[in-house]
Design an enzyme around this catalytic site. Structure first.
Site, short mmCIF file in Angstrom:
data_model
loop_
_atom_site.label_atom_id
_atom_site.label_comp_id
_atom_site.label_asym_id
_atom_site.label_seq_id
_atom_site.Cartn_x
_atom_site.Cartn_y
_atom_site.Cartn_z
N GLU A 182 0.83 -1.20 0.00
CA GLU A 182 0.00 0.00 0.00
C GLU A 182 0.87 1.25 0.00
O GLU A 182 1.74 1.41 0.85
CB GLU A 182 -0.93 -0.04 1.23
CG GLU A 182 -2.02 -1.10 1.06
CD GLU A 182 -2.48 -1.71 2.37
OE1 GLU A 182 -2.17 -1.16 3.44
OE2 GLU A 182 -3.14 -2.77 2.31
N SER B 109 -5.85 -4.60 0.46
CA SER B 109 -6.41 -5.97 0.37
C SER B 109 -5.26 -6.94 0.61
O SER B 109 -4.76 -7.56 -0.33
CB SER B 109 -7.04 -6.20 -1.01
OG SER B 109 -6.23 -5.71 -2.06
N GLU B 110 -4.87 -7.05 1.86
CA GLU B 110 -3.66 -7.82 2.20
C GLU B 110 -3.72 -9.26 1.72
O GLU B 110 -2.72 -9.82 1.28
CB GLU B 110 -3.40 -7.77 3.71
CG GLU B 110 -2.64 -6.55 4.20
CD GLU B 110 -3.45 -5.26 4.22
OE1 GLU B 110 -4.66 -5.32 3.95
OE2 GLU B 110 -2.88 -4.19 4.51
N HIS C 132 -1.63 -1.90 15.82
CA HIS C 132 -0.54 -1.48 14.93
C HIS C 132 0.83 -1.63 15.59
O HIS C 132 1.77 -0.97 15.18
CB HIS C 132 -0.71 -0.01 14.53
CG HIS C 132 -1.74 0.24 13.47
ND1 HIS C 132 -3.06 -0.07 13.63
CD2 HIS C 132 -1.64 0.77 12.22
CE1 HIS C 132 -3.73 0.26 12.55
NE2 HIS C 132 -2.89 0.77 11.67
#
Ligand SMILES: Cc1ncc(C[n+]2csc(CCOP(=O)(O)OP(=O)(O)O)c2C)c(N)n1
Ligand SMILES: [Mg+2]
Length: 722
Positions: free
Chosen positions: A424, A454-455, A525
């Protein structure tokens, strides 16, 4: 009142229905090729069911009986360079592609079959039975059929799991300058899962030549299509993503073929992906020799209606009508196919000693050797023969860590045009969110790919590129926590592929994954993925702590034929440290740790940014600790020589890491150390980790949740007192 204007999607959505004229005009050679393939695939599947009923197939054998028309009709529209993959129900597609590979001009079941065809039948049957002569030496079985030389890239036991991989095959074919296409076969159930839908989007955005072939056999196990979705016309999903889509009767192999020819032409012309929905039916239950009606989710009457539309009957009927086949030749073909299967079975089976009349068993010599169990989890590293190691000849000065990250990638991409980077925003923002790909988009416009979010899709696409083998993908995750989003592709697909398909196939994929603990990004994260990757057998893990190491370790990762996760830490990005002046070509060998400080009192084991934290803590504590920077973290690449020598000297171990205790890397490592070096330990292995929960956003709570120098210093004090 507002005006309402009906809107239409841009992409076409078409139902293709054959007419008698189509049947009359169809090339006799095409119909003959279809007929013989269909009959042989049917005979194969009937034989597998016979073996399953006799308990000779270990695990499920998902029968494709009833669905052969879709497989054969579509594969016959493909060229040798096209690649396919499939789902758990994939015998028919695999066989169609393999047969097309060995007999591109077709074959005749009334004559003696060539050895190549007999070998395909034998090796496929052997694989389904879990035997050594199978395509994957029995590792894959019914659900993991792969024969790359034939363009059959692997069937898959995860519903929807193969779909992203096929986007990678398509990308590789296009990037290599060919007009090859990829086809991914999956069921109606898989049309609802995220990996499939993510891949629709990614493939359409990048106009990839991949065909999404939906075998709508009306059920996912016992759940009907109408129950599972608000739009049971599954081909309707395509136009919403901008994908040209066809709906076709899957019991009509000619209709499938004609639709597929249109789809293939569309893709070869560079007009992007396609979707073909074939309405079809499996005559049996999910797996095994019983009909679905035996399990009450459908009626015998419904089954009879579908059986009355059998694809082989339909095709044979038209061929007989046109004088292309006689009834006698039809029956002889069926008999020829059956005897070919019996001959294959003879090779693998023998009468069971002491068994009932007719009872058989697998010939003992056909089983794989149990010693083969872990062979080929990873490669043998022979790709490092001749690799230049780093050493005193590399001139070093102080560099910014993040600049070394971008520079080594630039160097490798210049030297090796197989390398492609995706993730990304890697193409913008002066090199992604941290500058790791700075300047690379301008230098390599078609090899720095900014992906949609969209991993699963882009990690799988990279996995497909790695399996294809012509390019070497590098995937960037913005944050390590997103590995959970892409978990199927990382761990079920990429990590398992080499071993599951027999141990020989390289999977050269590099994942760059950032740890952001301490940056205030909170619970979702901040994770360190090392502990989780360490549980995944196929992966190698590197964790560089200096710019010099980063360059050498990234070069090693990019040369390696196994998937490698390169863990990076935000704390290091803006730090400076020793790095090469202008030499970006050396390798730090797999399995070599670095002793950062020699000492006698305790062995401190660290990696990534915790190396510097540990060194600072040691300096502050006054304890004479030896500090080892692991560099390579996975089970196969740990430097036991260095660790062993240190523990034999200090007799104490302190493993330090920053992240929470739950996904801790050190828990695994301490178990391994005590197994190997127990006799040399004078005290229990000590560990420094974060707390139980993932770090919170609040600065104070975040600091309390992870470990740093202070926690290491405290542990050293305790070690000193003990
Ligand atoms: C992600 C995932 N969920 C569930 C399963 C268990 N499972 C295997 S096959 C299957 C049904 C799949 O239906 P469909 O996609 O229509 O394919 P079909 O079996 O009809 O060919 C299910 C639920 C699985 N293998 N993978
Ligand atoms: Mg289904």
């Amino acid at each position: 009142m507002p005006e309402l204007h009906p809107l239409q999607p841009e992409a076409t959505w078409t139902a293709l229905v054959t007419t008698d004229a189509d049947w009359d005009e169809a090339d006799p050679a095409l119909l003959a090729a279809m007929f013989h393939q269909l009959v042989l695939v049917r005979a194969f599947e009937e034989y597998v069911l016979e073996l399953a009923a006799a308990g000779l197939v270990h695990g499920p054998a998902h029968s494709s009986i009833g669905q052969e028309g879709g497989a054969v009709g579509s594969v016959l529209a493909l060229a040798p360079g096209d690649e396919i993959n499939g789902s758990h129900r994939g015998h028919h597609q695999f066989l169609a592609k393999a047969l097309q590979h060995v007999a591109p001009k077709g074959f005749d079941l009334t004559a003696e079959l060539p050895d190549e065809i007999r070998t395909v039948l034998l090796r496929t049957l052997a694989e389904i039975c879990g035997l050594a002569r199978g395509f994957s030496h029995g590792r894959g079985g019914s659900m993991h059929l792969q024969w790359k030389q034939a363009g059959a890239m692997g069937t898959n036991a995860i519903v929807g799991g193969g779909v992203p991989l096929a986007a990678g095959f398509a990308w590789a074919g296009r990037q290599a300058g060919t007009d090859a296409v990829a086809v991914t076969y999956f069921g109606d159930g898989a049309a609802n899962i995220g990996s499939t839908l993510e891949t629709f989007n990614l493939a359409a955005a990048w106009r990839l030549p991949v065909c999404f072939f939906v075998e709508n056999n009306q059920y996912a196990v016992s759940t009907s299509v109408a129950e599972a979705t608000g739009e049971p016309r599954l081909s309707a999903r395509g136009p919403g993503f901008g994908i040209a889509s066809w709906r076709v009767d899957g019991m009509d192999p000619l209709a499938v073929h004609l639709a597929m020819r249109e789809a293939v032409a569309h893709m070869r012309e560079g007009r992007g992906p396609t979707l073909v929905e074939a309405d079809t039916y499996r005559y049996f239950h999910q797996n095994g020799p019983f009909p679905g009606s035996a399990f009450r989710y459908r009626s015998k009457q419904e089954e009879a209606q579908w059986r009355a539309r059998d694809p082989i009957e339909l095709l044979a009927g038209h061929m007989i009508r046109r004088g292309l086949l006689t009834e006698a030749a039809r029956d002889a073909s069926v008999a020829g196919a059956k005897s070919a299967m019996e001959a294959a079975g003879e090779m693998l089976l023998e009468p069971k000693p002491g068994g009932k009349p007719g009872e058989r068993r697998i010939r003992p010599a056909e089983w794989p050797d149990p010693a083969f169990v872990d062979v080929g989890v990873r490669g043998d590293l022979s790709e490092f023969d001749g690799a230049r190691p780093g050493g005193d000849d590399v001139a070093v000065h102080e560099v910014k860590f993040i600049d070394a990250v971008a520079e080594v990638m630039r160097r490798r991409m210049t030297a090796d045009d197989r390398i492609v980077v995706m993730g990304e925003d890697v193409h913008r923002l002066s090199g992604g969110t941290n500058g790791a790909t700075k300047g690379l988009k301008d230098a390599f416009p078609d090899r720095i790919l900014g992906t949609p979010i969209s991993e699963n899709a882009f990690t799988g696409l990279a996995g497909g590129i790695a399996l294809d083998g012509r390019f070497r993908p590098v995937v960037e995750f913005m944050y390590a926590d997103f590995m959970w989003v892409a978990a199927d592709q990382l761990f079920n697909q990429v990590g398992k592929a080499r071993h599951m398909f027999g141990g020989d196939g390289p999977v050269p994929l590099v994942l760059r994954s950032k740890v952001a603990t301490g940056s205030g990004y909170g619970s979702q994260h901040s994770m360190d993925p090392a502990g989780v990757f360490a549980t995944a057998p196929g992966w190698r893990i590197v964790a560089p702590s200096t710019p010099y190491d980063y360059v050498g370790l990234m070069n090693a990762a990019l040369r390696c034929e196994d998937p490698v996760v390169v863990i990076e830490h935000v704390d290091l990005y803006n730090s400076t440290g020793p790095g090469p002046v202008d030499d970006y070509d050396y390798h730090l060998p797999v399995g070599r740790a670095a002793v950062r400080r020699g000492g006698e009192a305790v062995t401190v084991v660290a990696y990534l940014s915790m190396v510097a934290e540990a060194l600072a803590a040691v300096a502050e504590s006054g304890v004479d600790a030896e500090v080892i920077d692991l560099r390579w973290l996975d089970r196969a690449s740990l430097d036991w020589e260095t660790l062993g020598a240190s523990v034999r000297k200090t007799n104490r171990v302190l493993i330090v890491e920053q992240g929470p205790v739950g996904t801790s890397y050190g828990g695994w490592l301490s178990d391994e150390i005590q197994r190997r070096l127990f006799d040399w330990l004078d005290a229990p292995i000590m560990r420094v980790t974060g707390g139980e929960a993932s770090p919170s956003i609040s600065k104070v709570l975040e600091r309390a949740a992870y470990a740093r120098r202070e926690e290491v210093a405290e542990a050293l004090r305790r070690a000193g007192e003990a």
